[in-house]
Structures are given as C-alpha cells and as structure tokens.
Motif scaffolding. Sequence first.
Motif, PDB file in Angstrom:
ATOM      1  N   PRO A   1      59.258  45.792  40.003  1.00 41.34           N
ATOM      2  CA  PRO A   1      60.173  44.733  39.524  1.00 41.34           C
ATOM      3  C   PRO A   1      61.636  45.136  39.635  1.00 41.34           C
ATOM      4  CG  PRO A   1      58.357  45.086  37.973  1.00 41.34           C
ATOM      5  CD  PRO A   1      58.276  46.191  38.988  1.00 41.34           C
ATOM      6  N   GLN A   2      61.911  46.427  39.508  1.00 46.36           N
ATOM      7  CA  GLN A   2      63.299  46.885  39.614  1.00 46.36           C
ATOM      8  C   GLN A   2      63.853  46.644  41.010  1.00 46.36           C
ATOM      9  OE1 GLN A   2      60.797  48.668  38.333  1.00 46.36           O
ATOM     10  NE2 GLN A   2      61.363  48.745  36.156  1.00 46.36           N
ATOM     11  N   ARG A   3      63.004  46.855  42.028  1.00 44.19           N
ATOM     12  CA  ARG A   3      63.460  46.619  43.405  1.00 44.19           C
ATOM     13  C   ARG A   3      63.689  45.130  43.649  1.00 44.19           C
ATOM     14  NH1 ARG A   3      63.694  49.501  48.145  1.00 44.19           N
ATOM     15  NH2 ARG A   3      63.549  48.270  50.047  1.00 44.19           N
ATOM     16  N   ALA A   4      62.813  44.299  43.096  1.00 39.65           N
ATOM     17  CA  ALA A   4      62.999  42.855  43.239  1.00 39.65           C
ATOM     18  C   ALA A   4      64.296  42.403  42.578  1.00 39.65           C
ATOM     19  CB  ALA A   4      61.807  42.122  42.632  1.00 39.65           C
ATOM     20  N   LYS A   5      64.635  43.046  41.455  1.00 40.64           N
ATOM     21  CA  LYS A   5      65.881  42.716  40.769  1.00 40.64           C
ATOM     22  C   LYS A   5      67.093  43.158  41.586  1.00 40.64           C
ATOM     23  CE  LYS A   5      68.264  43.452  36.361  1.00 40.64           C
ATOM     24  NZ  LYS A   5      68.187  44.130  35.047  1.00 40.64           N
ATOM     25  N   ARG A   6      66.999  44.330  42.220  1.00 42.42           N
ATOM     26  CA  ARG A   6      68.115  44.832  43.024  1.00 42.42           C
ATOM     27  C   ARG A   6      68.267  44.063  44.336  1.00 42.42           C
ATOM     28  NH1 ARG A   6      71.454  47.699  39.785  1.00 42.42           N
ATOM     29  NH2 ARG A   6      70.375  49.382  38.694  1.00 42.42           N
ATOM     30  N   ARG A   7      67.229  43.372  44.761  1.00 39.87           N
ATOM     31  CA  ARG A   7      67.301  42.628  46.009  1.00 39.87           C
ATOM     32  C   ARG A   7      68.195  41.398  45.889  1.00 39.87           C
ATOM     33  NH1 ARG A   7      62.217  41.636  46.586  1.00 39.87           N
ATOM     34  NH2 ARG A   7      61.693  43.599  47.612  1.00 39.87           N
ATOM     35  N   LYS A   8      68.311  40.848  44.695  1.00 36.67           N
ATOM     36  CA  LYS A   8      69.104  39.629  44.501  1.00 36.67           C
ATOM     37  C   LYS A   8      70.591  39.837  44.784  1.00 36.67           C
ATOM     38  CE  LYS A   8      65.933  37.401  41.265  1.00 36.67           C
ATOM     39  NZ  LYS A   8      65.752  36.843  39.901  1.00 36.67           N
ATOM     40  N   PRO A   9      71.232  40.932  44.298  1.00 37.46           N
ATOM     41  CA  PRO A   9      72.650  41.127  44.650  1.00 37.46           C
ATOM     42  C   PRO A   9      72.896  41.280  46.148  1.00 37.46           C
ATOM     43  CG  PRO A   9      72.051  42.508  42.771  1.00 37.46           C
ATOM     44  CD  PRO A   9      70.778  41.928  43.302  1.00 37.46           C
TER      45      PRO A   9
ATOM     46  N   THR B   1      68.739  33.369  46.835  1.00 42.22           N
ATOM     47  CA  THR B   1      69.240  33.793  45.529  1.00 42.22           C
ATOM     48  C   THR B   1      68.722  32.884  44.417  1.00 42.22           C
ATOM     49  OG1 THR B   1      71.240  32.482  45.939  1.00 42.22           O
ATOM     50  CG2 THR B   1      71.325  34.830  46.483  1.00 42.22           C
ATOM     51  N   ASN B   2      67.632  32.156  44.700  1.00 40.31           N
ATOM     52  CA  ASN B   2      66.980  31.277  43.718  1.00 40.31           C
ATOM     53  C   ASN B   2      67.882  30.136  43.246  1.00 40.31           C
ATOM     54  OD1 ASN B   2      64.410  32.507  43.670  1.00 40.31           O
ATOM     55  ND2 ASN B   2      65.146  34.094  42.277  1.00 40.31           N
TER      56      ASN B   2
ATOM     57  N   GLN C   1      73.276  47.738  48.518  1.00 45.38           N
ATOM     58  CA  GLN C   1      72.156  48.227  49.318  1.00 45.38           C
ATOM     59  C   GLN C   1      71.776  49.651  48.932  1.00 45.38           C
ATOM     60  OE1 GLN C   1      73.454  47.568  53.388  1.00 45.38           O
ATOM     61  NE2 GLN C   1      72.171  45.744  53.553  1.00 45.38           N
ATOM     62  N   ARG C   2      72.762  50.459  48.532  1.00 48.06           N
ATOM     63  CA  ARG C   2      72.469  51.818  48.090  1.00 48.06           C
ATOM     64  C   ARG C   2      71.623  51.788  46.805  1.00 48.06           C
ATOM     65  NH1 ARG C   2      77.356  53.527  47.665  1.00 48.06           N
ATOM     66  NH2 ARG C   2      77.505  54.292  49.819  1.00 48.06           N
ATOM     67  N   LYS C   3      71.964  50.895  45.902  1.00 46.81           N
ATOM     68  CA  LYS C   3      71.176  50.766  44.676  1.00 46.81           C
ATOM     69  C   LYS C   3      69.758  50.265  44.979  1.00 46.81           C
ATOM     70  CE  LYS C   3      75.117  49.861  41.616  1.00 46.81           C
ATOM     71  NZ  LYS C   3      75.731  48.888  40.668  1.00 46.81           N
ATOM     72  N   LEU C   4      69.653  49.362  45.962  1.00 48.10           N
ATOM     73  CA  LEU C   4      68.335  48.836  46.331  1.00 48.10           C
ATOM     74  C   LEU C   4      67.454  49.924  46.926  1.00 48.10           C
ATOM     75  CD1 LEU C   4      66.376  46.439  46.860  1.00 48.10           C
ATOM     76  CD2 LEU C   4      67.556  46.104  49.042  1.00 48.10           C
TER      77      LEU C   4
END
Length: 285
Positions: A227-235, A158-159, A216-219
């Motif tokens: 970039p949107q998928r990379a952003k959704r991966r963090k949650p 999570t950086n 996970q559904r949003k991902l």
Amino acid sequence: MNKAYKYRIYPTKGQQRLLNRMLEECRWLYNRTLGYRKDAWEQEERSADWYETKRLIPVYKKTVRPTLSKVYSQVLQNVTERVDLAFKAFFRRLKNGEEPGYPRFKGYGRYDSMTYAQSGFKIDGEWLALSKVGRLWMVLHRPIEGKIKTLTIRRSSTNKWYVCFSCEIEPNILPPTDKVVGIDVGLEAFATLSTGEQIANPRFFRSEEKKLTKVQRKLSKEEKGTPQRAKRRKPVARVHERIRWKREDFAHKLSRRLVNEFGVIACAHILHQVSKDGRKGRETH
C-alpha cells in the motif's frame, strides 16, 4: 461537425466506489469479449462480429456475471463496440504493412472510461444524473452547445473524475483571409514560421524534472505490491499530469492563434529513412 466538452465532476465517496465497480464490470466484459473473438478464430476459424458479441451480454448477466446488471445496458454494448473497433484497427494496420498490435487484455485498474450513448443521463443545471449512479455535481465552466451524441465518464491516473460530452454542432466558419504561413518544427526552437517568427520550446518536462526526480526516488524505495508504494505512485502521476496539462494548453493556444491569423497553413513533414548500411537519413516534404 462534432465538438467535445470536458468538465470535472465530483462524485461522493459512495459514488466513487460505485463508479469503480462499474469500470471493473466493463473491464471484465471487455476481456470476455476479446477472449470470445480470439477463441472463435483459433478454434472454429470464424470471425465473431460485434452483433454476435452484443447478443451475449444478456446471457452473461443470467449465467456467468449477474453483477453486470449494475451497469447501464448501453454502456455494456459500448464495451463490445470498443473490442470491435480494436480489431478493425488491428486489421487496418496489418493491411497497410504497419506494426499490427493485436488487441490486449485489460489488467486490473486498466479500464478507465465508460460511455453512455444518447440515453441514460440527464443534465439539470450543474448536476448530472446518471443511470445506476445518481446525481453528480459538475463544474459547468462553459455552456454545452449542439446536440449531445455521447457522454463518457473518465477516471484519471490521479483518481480525478471527468465527464466528456460529444456534441453535434454547426461549424464555426472564420472570416476569410489571404495570409499564408509555413511551419517548420525543429529541435532548438519549437517551430519556425515562414514569417521569420521563432516559437521557443517551452520544455515543460525540464521545469518539472527536479520535482519528478524527488517523488520517483521516494517511490523506488517502497516494496512492490505494498500500500505504501501505491500511495507513493500518486504524486508521480500528479507531476506527469501537470506536465501534460501544460503541453496541451501550450499547443491549443498556439494552434488557435495560427488558425485565427492565417488562411492557409503549410507544415514541413520530415520522414526518417534508414539506408542499407543502417544509417538514418531525413527527407523533408
């Protein structure tokens, strides 16, 4: 004995970019060292040891990868040592008849830590000074005891950034006690003690399952590589991180309680055996 102390650190945005670049340089060297040892065996039928690969680091700096000079020298030496340890573990598993698992090359973003060995850093109160990086603020929630042997900077999924000190300390011997306990790990209960106490299974994953399903559904709706998928991966990583923290906290507190209370602890070890007809059986020791 060795004891680890782990603290959260807060690098600035510029320092985060610098640390990420340093990890990328370490990843490059790891892959280069692994490829060198692999080629040495396949093409020349010889085994390249750690000392040989360590001596190649100055050559890489001058001829192949000048950016390696931005990383502290002992950190780079530790990278080649990690490759050596990976090969030693591979041959040990091979000798013992286990699944060997040949050392793998690291993909982009798959190298998350670097180690300073006894030098290249300095502690000044709540500030940590790192060679090639600068001063980092550290949450020193407990004092560091003993002699510091190594320091490892780690980036989480999570950086978040952490520093882990491995220290050599005198062993803390608890008062002797004659109390004995046996532990049987089960499915319905997390563990059952010979005293009759049952420790309930906390099931932390179940408590976070709804939240995990939602993120996970949003991902899954985002296209791979965007970039949107990379952003959704963090949650998603954040939920898994929270589950891991709860499990580690539960296991640590339980083991600490048992060690403080009992002088002898016996655990039932269950081996799964497969018969000739393919059916699994259990043998308890």
